[in-house]
Write an enzyme that holds these catalytic residues in place. Structure first.
Site, PDB file in Angstrom:
ATOM      1  N   VAL A 220      30.146  20.987   4.082  1.00 11.15           N
ATOM      2  CA  VAL A 220      29.712  20.966   2.690  1.00 11.15           C
ATOM      3  C   VAL A 220      30.970  20.960   1.833  1.00 11.15           C
ATOM      4  O   VAL A 220      31.910  21.720   2.087  1.00 11.15           O
ATOM      5  CB  VAL A 220      28.859  22.204   2.350  1.00 11.15           C
TER       6      VAL A 220
ATOM      7  N   ASP B 233      34.675   5.521  12.121  1.00  7.62           N
ATOM      8  CA  ASP B 233      33.504   5.662  11.246  1.00  7.62           C
ATOM      9  C   ASP B 233      33.754   4.981   9.902  1.00  7.62           C
ATOM     10  O   ASP B 233      33.533   5.562   8.844  1.00  7.62           O
ATOM     11  CB  ASP B 233      33.161   7.137  11.046  1.00  7.62           C
TER      12      ASP B 233
ATOM     13  N   ILE C 214      29.465  19.425  -4.341  1.00  8.43           N
ATOM     14  CA  ILE C 214      29.597  18.046  -4.798  1.00  8.43           C
ATOM     15  C   ILE C 214      29.311  17.040  -3.692  1.00  8.43           C
ATOM     16  O   ILE C 214      29.359  15.835  -3.924  1.00  8.43           O
ATOM     17  CB  ILE C 214      31.006  17.781  -5.370  1.00  8.43           C
TER      18      ILE C 214
END
Length: 442
Positions: free
Chosen positions: A167, A280, A160
Site C-alpha cells: 500500500v 512486469d 494514494i
C-alpha cells in the site's frame, strides 16, 4: 382533593389541545402542523449530514483525482512513484543520449558508477541488531517513527495507491519534501522477497526514466520503501481514464513516453551488470511527471541475469496480456521477454486499447490479434487512437507500427534489443523493412 386534581388535569389538557389547534401566522397553519414540519426538517437535515459524512469518507479512500481541461484522471499510480536523492550520489545515467545498436558504452554522455561498497553493513542484513540500523550500502535509513509521522500514522486518508504486495501512502518528511511510502504487506514471505529484490534491482542505480529508490525502513517485521512523490498519474490512467473527447496525449507525447520507457529498459538490459529483467512492463507501471517524462516503476518482480546466463528459469509472473508466449510456456526468462512486453505497451500507446478487453467484439478482444489483422488488411492507419486530435504523418505511423511487429515477433532471435528500439523510434532515416515485408515474414 381527588376531584379538584382531576379537574385541574382536565383543564390543562383542554388548554394544551386548544394551543395545538390554534392558527399560527406561518401560512395560517395550525400549531401542530408547524411542529410536525419542523420535526421533519430536522430529521432530513440529520440524514443529509450523515450521507455527506459517509460520502466524504468513501471519497477519501478513492484515488485522488487531478483535473484536466478535457477531463479528470486518478492522481497517482496504483504502484509506486520515483524519488530524488537527498544527497549527491554517483550515478550511471544514459539520459538524453542515443543508445547505440550494439553497446551502451558508445553513448557519448558523462557516466558515473555508484560505489555500493562504500556503504556500511551488507545488503542482505536487513534487520537491526539493536545497536542501530544496518545500511544496505546505499540510500538513507528511515525509522518507523519518521514514516509514521510523515504519513500521519499511515492514515487511510493518505493512501494514494494499492497494488502488487503493498500500500502506498503520501507522506511529508520533516524537511517538507513530499514522498511516497510503500508499505510492503506480509504475504508468506513475499514482502521480504520483494523488499530485497527492489533494493537489489534499483537501489544502486539511477536513470531519468527509472523510478529512483533512495530510502528504506526495516524494523522488526516492517519493510518499507521510500520514493519521490509524482503527481501526474500513470500511463494507464491517461490512456484509459476519463480524459474527454480529445486525449491530452498527442502523438508526439506518446512517442516521447515510448522512447523514454525504451531508454530506461535499455539501461537495465545493456547498461548494468548483472543486467536487470523487469518482468512486469505494463502501462500502470509507467509513471508520468508534469512534462510527460516516463518513469518505469515497480521492480518487485525483477530478476538479475548474470553475464554468463542467457536466461533464468523462474515461476511465470507478470500481467496477463503482456507476458511473452515463450516465457509463459517454458518459464525461461530473459531480456527478450521485456522486449515483447514493450511491444504490447507500444501497441497500447498507439491504439489507446487495452491488451485484453472483453467488452469489445470477439475479433477485437485480444489486442495483438486485432492489431496484426488490421496490418495484414492494409488498414494500419485505422489502428491509431481516435482520441488523438492531430494524426501522425504516414511515415511516423508506419515506423511505430513496424517497431510493434518486430518486438512481438514469435521468433525471439528476430526481436530487436531495447537500444535498437530507441534508435528505431528516434531516427527518421533508419533502414527498416516495409510493413509489407514484415507482414510476409510472419
Amino acid at each position: 382533593m381527588t376531584v379538584s386534581g382531576e379537574t385541574t388535569q382536565t383543564s390543562n389538557n383542554t388548554s394544551l389541545s386548544h394551543k395545538l389547534t390554534s392558527t399560527t401566522p406561518f401560512l395560517s397553519l395550525k400549531l401542530y402542523a408547524v411542529i410536525a414540519i419542523l420535526v421533519l426538517c430536522l430529521l432530513a437535515a440529520a440524514l443529509l449530514i450523515f450521507l455527506c459524512v459517509r460520502t466524504t469518507r468513501a471519497s477519501r479512500k478513492r484515488k485522488m483525482r487531478v483535473k484536466h481541461s478535457s477531463g479528470s484522471i486518478p492522481l497517482v499510480s496504483k504502484e509506486i512513484a520515483e524519488i530524488k536523492s537527498p544527497s549527491p550520489r554517483a550515478v550511471l545515467d544514459i539520459g538524453e543520449g542515443k543508445i547505440g545498436n550494439q553497446n551502451v558504452k558508445e553513448v557519448k554522455e558523462e557516466m558515473e558508477i555508484v560505489d555500493i561498497e562504500r556503504g556500511k553493513g551488507n545488503r542482505s542484513g536487513l534487520e537491526s541488531d539493536g545497536s542501530g540500523p544496518q545500511n544496505i550500502g546505499w540510500g538513507r535509513w528511515y525509522s518507523l517513527k519518521e514514516l509514521e509521522i510523515a504519513t500521519r500514522g499511515f492514515s487511510p486518508e493518505n493512501v494514494i495507491g494499492e497494488g502488487g504486495y503493498g500500500v502506498v501512502f503520501r507522506g511529508i518528511l520533516q524537511d517538507g519534501s513530499v514522498v511516497a511510502v510503500k508499505n510492503l504487506l506480509n504475504n508468506k514471505g513475499q514482502a521480504e522477497t520483494e523488499f530485497k529484490v527492489e533494493v537489489e534491482a534499483i537501489g544502486k542505480v539511477k536513470h531519468k526514466n527509472l523510478v529512483g529508490l533512495i530510502g528504506y525502513c526495516a524494523e522488526g517485521a516492517q519493510r518499507m520503501l521510500v520514493y519521490e512523490y509524482i503527481d501526474n498519474g500513470n500511463l494507464e490512467q491517461w490512456l484509459h481514464g476519463d480524459v474527454g473527447p480529445v486525449s491530452p496525449l498527442t502523438w508526439d507525447i506518446r512517442m516521447k513516453i515510448a522512447v523514454g520507457t525504451a531508454k530506461g529498459l535499455a539501461y537495465l538490459h545493456e547498461g548494468l551488470e548483472p543486467k536487470v529483467v523487469h518482468r512486469d512492463i505494463k502501462s500502470s507501471n509507467i509513471l508520468l511527471d508534469r512534462k510527460w517524462n516516463p518513469k518505469v516503476s515497480d521492480f518487485g518482480l525483477a530478476k538479475l541475469l548474470a553475464p554468463e546466463s542467457s536466461y533464468v528459469t523462474t515461476r511465470v509472473m507478470g500481467t496477463f496480456g503482456y507476458v511473452s508466449p515463450e516465457y509463459a510456456s517454458t518459464g525461461m526468462l530473459n531480456e527478450w521477454s521485456d522486449v515483447y512486453s514493450f511491444g504490447i505497451l507500444l501497441m497500447e500507446i498507439i491504439t489507446g486499447r487495452s491488451p485484453i478487453d472483453y467488452s469489445r467484439p470477439a475479433g477485437e478482444m485480444n489486442l495483438v490479434d486485432w492489431f496484426k489483422g488490421m496490418i495484414q488488411s492494409r488498414r494500419g492507419e485505422e489502428v491509431v487512437d481516435p482520441l488523438i486530435e492531430v494524426q501522425p504523418s504516414p511515415r511516423a505511423m508506419k515506423r511505430a507500427l513496424l517497431v510493434c511487429l518486430r518486438c512481438i515477433d514469435l521468433d525471439v532471435n528476430k526481436r530487436p534489443k531495447m537500444g535498437q528500439i530507441v534508435h528505431m523510434l528516434e531516427a527518421d532515416d533508419f533502414p527498416y523493412r516495409s510493413l509489407q515485408e514484415t507482414r510476409s515474414a510472419r
